[in-house]
Design an enzyme around this catalytic site. Structure first.
Site, PDB file in Angstrom:
ATOM      1  N   HIS A   1      -8.356  -5.063   0.231  1.00 25.53           N
ATOM      2  CA  HIS A   1      -7.019  -4.483   0.384  1.00 25.53           C
ATOM      3  C   HIS A   1      -6.231  -5.121   1.522  1.00 25.53           C
ATOM      4  O   HIS A   1      -5.011  -4.944   1.598  1.00 25.53           O
ATOM      5  CB  HIS A   1      -7.150  -2.972   0.612  1.00 25.53           C
ATOM      6  CG  HIS A   1      -5.845  -2.236   0.556  1.00 25.53           C
ATOM      7  ND1 HIS A   1      -4.980  -2.308  -0.525  1.00 25.53           N
ATOM      8  CD2 HIS A   1      -5.242  -1.406   1.462  1.00 25.53           C
ATOM      9  CE1 HIS A   1      -3.916  -1.549  -0.289  1.00 25.53           C
ATOM     10  NE2 HIS A   1      -4.048  -1.011   0.905  1.00 25.53           N
TER      11      HIS A   1
ATOM     12  N   SER B   1       0.839  -1.193   0.000  1.00 28.09           N
ATOM     13  CA  SER B   1       0.000   0.000   0.000  1.00 28.09           C
ATOM     14  C   SER B   1       0.882   1.255   0.000  1.00 28.09           C
ATOM     15  O   SER B   1       1.671   1.441  -0.919  1.00 28.09           O
ATOM     16  CB  SER B   1      -0.960  -0.049   1.190  1.00 28.09           C
ATOM     17  OG  SER B   1      -1.966   0.919   1.062  1.00 28.09           O
TER      18      SER B   1
ATOM     19  N   ASP C   1      -9.657  -4.160  -5.414  1.00 20.28           N
ATOM     20  CA  ASP C   1      -8.952  -3.384  -4.387  1.00 20.28           C
ATOM     21  C   ASP C   1      -8.916  -1.929  -4.847  1.00 20.28           C
ATOM     22  O   ASP C   1      -8.260  -1.604  -5.840  1.00 20.28           O
ATOM     23  CB  ASP C   1      -7.530  -3.926  -4.215  1.00 20.28           C
ATOM     24  CG  ASP C   1      -6.713  -3.154  -3.186  1.00 20.28           C
ATOM     25  OD1 ASP C   1      -7.161  -2.088  -2.739  1.00 20.28           O
ATOM     26  OD2 ASP C   1      -5.610  -3.632  -2.856  1.00 20.28           O
TER      27      ASP C   1
END
Length: 228
Positions: free
Chosen positions: A210, A129, A197
């Site tokens: 996610h 991320s 996602d």
């Protein structure tokens, strides 16, 4: 580059959101390395966790509960060489672009210091991320315009490029912009974006997706093993 777009049912999970808009900043160069070198293992995993991701009290290196810890564990179990790890020292917060740029700077400074201290060591760069943005920036691929991203402030020196054995990216925000790692690092990059996602899939709407990247840990470890 290996780009994975997995399909199939996913388990439900606690929501981890990553939303931030960006401000511009001036590109600077890295000064003298300040990151303290870790021990000299054959493979050194440098991991940048996601936004607000806990390090995980059970893990020696506290690389991140969602990705860093399970992926490092799989790497250590798969490889026949010695390994150790470093958690990038940065806020991993919504304060952008300051947070991602702090990670970018620390990752590069640590790799430079570690490479100097351990001349025979090779590196695996791992990012999840916002941490993927940190890795992107550190390799010269700007995350500006992506969620929890920002302009580049430091890059891994070209002289160290041969020592980067693999790059592992999970829920990489620049994917939402249609960008990816190209050039010299492309064949060494494992870049996975779960379908739906919203951090990396332009059509994504399910934030729970996610948080479901640990299932790729074995594949990521095997990718590393094939490149050392």
């Amino acid at each position: 580059m290996v780009i994975i777009r997995p399909r199939g049912p996913l388990l439900s999970a606690t929501l981890i959101a990553a939303l931030a808009m960006l401000a511009a900043t001036t590109l600077t160069t890295v000064g003298a390395p300040t990151a303290a070198a870790a021990g000299c293992a054959d493979i050194h995993v440098v991991a940048a966790r996601g936004t607000n991701e806990p390090g995980g009290a059970w893990s020696k290196f506290k690389l991140g509960t969602v990705v860093g810890n399970p992926v490092y564990s799989a790497i250590a179990d798969t490889l026949d060489v010695s390994t150790n790890a470093y958690r990038v020292d940065y806020p991993a917060s919504f304060d952008q672009p300051a947070s991602v740029q702090a990670g970018n700077r620390d990752l590069v400074e640590h790799v430079v210091a570690q490479a100097d201290a351990c001349p025979d060591q090779r590196f695996v760069l791992l990012g999840y991320s916002q941490g993927a943005n940190v890795v992107d920036n550190s390799l010269g691929f700007s995350s500006e315009g992506a969620k929890v991203g920002g302009p580049i402030v430091a890059t891994v020196p070209n002289a160290l490029e041969p020592r980067i054995a693999a790059v592992l990216l999970f829920g990489n925000p620049i994917r939402e912009l249609g960008k990816e790692i190209t050039g010299t690092y492309a064949e060494r990059t494992f870049d996975v974006c779960n379908d739906n996602d919203p951090v990396c899939d332009p059509k994504g709407t399910d934030w729970n997706v996610h948080t479901r990247y640990a299932r790729h840990a074995t594949a990521a470890a095997e990718f590393v093993a094939a490149r050392i």
